[in-house]
Design an enzyme around this catalytic site. Structure first.
Site, mmCIF file in Angstrom:
data_model
loop_
_atom_site.group_PDB
_atom_site.id
_atom_site.type_symbol
_atom_site.label_atom_id
_atom_site.label_comp_id
_atom_site.label_asym_id
_atom_site.label_seq_id
_atom_site.Cartn_x
_atom_site.Cartn_y
_atom_site.Cartn_z
ATOM 1 N N LYS A 44 0.767 -1.264 -0.202
ATOM 2 C CA LYS A 44 0.396 -0.014 -0.510
ATOM 3 C C LYS A 44 0.662 1.512 -0.214
ATOM 4 O O LYS A 44 0.648 2.683 -0.283
ATOM 5 C CB LYS A 44 -0.785 0.032 1.103
ATOM 6 C CG LYS A 44 -1.788 -1.029 1.143
ATOM 7 C CD LYS A 44 -2.585 -1.441 2.378
ATOM 8 C CE LYS A 44 -2.093 -2.029 3.992
ATOM 9 N NZ LYS A 44 -2.836 -2.319 5.352
ATOM 10 N N ASP A 104 14.699 0.019 1.315
ATOM 11 C CA ASP A 104 14.549 0.205 2.522
ATOM 12 C C ASP A 104 15.836 -0.960 2.549
ATOM 13 O O ASP A 104 18.242 -0.735 2.361
ATOM 14 C CB ASP A 104 14.280 -0.003 3.997
ATOM 15 C CG ASP A 104 14.236 -0.266 5.133
ATOM 16 O OD1 ASP A 104 15.516 0.464 5.853
ATOM 17 O OD2 ASP A 104 13.970 -0.687 6.240
ATOM 18 N N PHE A 153 13.244 6.010 11.000
ATOM 19 C CA PHE A 153 11.798 5.266 10.588
ATOM 20 C C PHE A 153 11.091 6.902 10.285
ATOM 21 O O PHE A 153 9.955 7.756 11.060
ATOM 22 C CB PHE A 153 11.299 4.862 11.686
ATOM 23 C CG PHE A 153 10.438 3.678 10.715
ATOM 24 C CD1 PHE A 153 10.056 2.602 10.130
ATOM 25 C CD2 PHE A 153 9.100 4.205 11.191
ATOM 26 C CE1 PHE A 153 9.361 2.014 10.276
ATOM 27 C CE2 PHE A 153 7.731 3.874 10.528
ATOM 28 C CZ PHE A 153 8.098 2.112 9.708
ATOM 29 N N ARG A 166 -0.713 6.685 6.708
ATOM 30 C CA ARG A 166 -0.633 7.383 5.697
ATOM 31 C C ARG A 166 -0.781 8.101 5.440
ATOM 32 O O ARG A 166 -0.478 9.238 4.341
ATOM 33 C CB ARG A 166 -1.065 6.541 4.737
ATOM 34 C CG ARG A 166 -0.452 4.783 5.437
ATOM 35 C CD ARG A 166 -1.388 3.998 4.655
ATOM 36 N NE ARG A 166 -0.582 2.910 4.883
ATOM 37 C CZ ARG A 166 0.138 1.005 4.324
ATOM 38 N NH1 ARG A 166 1.331 2.437 3.834
ATOM 39 N NH2 ARG A 166 0.911 0.601 5.265
HETATM 40 P P1 IMP Z 1 12.682 -2.977 1.924
HETATM 41 O O1 IMP Z 1 12.240 -4.355 1.444
HETATM 42 O O2 IMP Z 1 13.092 -3.531 2.684
HETATM 43 O O3 IMP Z 1 13.331 -2.036 0.917
HETATM 44 O O4 IMP Z 1 11.791 -2.416 2.448
HETATM 45 C C1 IMP Z 1 10.352 -1.563 1.264
HETATM 46 C C2 IMP Z 1 9.265 -1.118 2.247
HETATM 47 O O5 IMP Z 1 9.227 -1.174 3.732
HETATM 48 C C3 IMP Z 1 8.595 -0.371 1.468
HETATM 49 O O6 IMP Z 1 7.408 -0.725 0.934
HETATM 50 C C4 IMP Z 1 8.370 0.412 3.211
HETATM 51 O O7 IMP Z 1 6.514 0.257 3.557
HETATM 52 C C5 IMP Z 1 8.766 -0.037 4.289
HETATM 53 N N1 IMP Z 1 9.516 0.889 4.984
HETATM 54 C C6 IMP Z 1 10.578 0.642 4.832
HETATM 55 N N2 IMP Z 1 11.244 1.755 5.891
HETATM 56 C C7 IMP Z 1 10.407 2.217 5.756
HETATM 57 C C8 IMP Z 1 9.763 3.629 6.624
HETATM 58 O O8 IMP Z 1 10.662 3.925 7.401
HETATM 59 N N3 IMP Z 1 8.670 3.917 6.814
HETATM 60 C C9 IMP Z 1 7.675 3.287 6.472
HETATM 61 N N4 IMP Z 1 7.870 2.112 6.122
HETATM 62 C C10 IMP Z 1 8.662 1.368 5.521
HETATM 63 MG MG MG Z 2 5.562 -0.885 0.946
#
Ligand code: IMP
Ligand code: MG
Length: 180
Positions: A44, A104, A153, A166
């Protein structure tokens, strides 16, 4: 992360975000000229960013959503990316641009991009509004990045804490009082 005793620090205002979207939209319009663009926002988290971004893209654009999850209840990526809603049509003729709120650990983008390449898309690139390179667990760089951010975060403009925040129209982080 617990937000007890934390305060809000605004990182990007609505105006900042608007001008960034404008910049990204112009670049994407230029780069995809003559192509058959399919924008794929990941739900989302990217729904607000993608809604604004696509209105800055000045070419015929198809938009189809995918849903991924990797977080469960914690805020650490499990590394296991689950595609809960996939694209179920022939991708062969499309230049796909996957859109997410933030990169991330890199697990989400890396696995979605690989997945769509394996499904036969003509080209697959990615666009994220925010990038946290210091948190990368797998090697992955998005093709279009709005802002590089530190390891905080981050919430608002589609990004959630728990099931909330959101809808906040700007981007902020929860930080210790001394950091504001
Ligand atoms: P990744 O797979 O670790 O790169 O994470 C990607 C997903 O993690 C994103 O689509 C976000 O929904 C969530 N995410 C990562 N860091 C944050 C943050 O600092 N705040 C909110 N959501 C996060
Ligand atoms: Mg996400």
């Amino acid at each position: 992360m617990s937000i007890e005793n934390k305060v809000e620090k605004v990182l990007f205002t609505r105006e900042d975000i608007n001008s960034k979207n404008c910049e990204l939209g112009k670049q994407i319009t230029k780069d995809y000229e003559g192509g058959k663009l399919l924008v794929v926002p990941l739900l989302k988290g990217s729904f607000i960013f993608a809604a604004d971004l696509v209105r800055e893209i000045e070419m015929p654009t198809r938009i189809e959503f995918m849903t991924t999850s990797s977080y469960g209840d914690s805020h650490e990526s499990s590394g296991q990316v689950c595609i809960t809603q996939d694209l179920n049509f022939d991708l062969e003729e499309y230049d796909i641009l996957v859109v997410d709120d933030i990169c991330d650990s890199g697990h989400t983008m890396k696995s979605v991009v690989e997945h769509l390449r394996n499904k036969g898309a003509k080209t697959v690139k990615s666009c994220v509004l925010l990038d946290k390179p210091s948190r990368r667990a797998v090697e992955y760089d998005a093709d279009y990045v709005g802002y590089t951010v530190p390891d905080l975060f981050i919430v608002g403009y589609g990004l959630n804490y728990g099931d909330y925040y959101r809808n906040i129209p700007y981007i902020f982080a929860f930080v210790d009082k001394e950091e504001v």
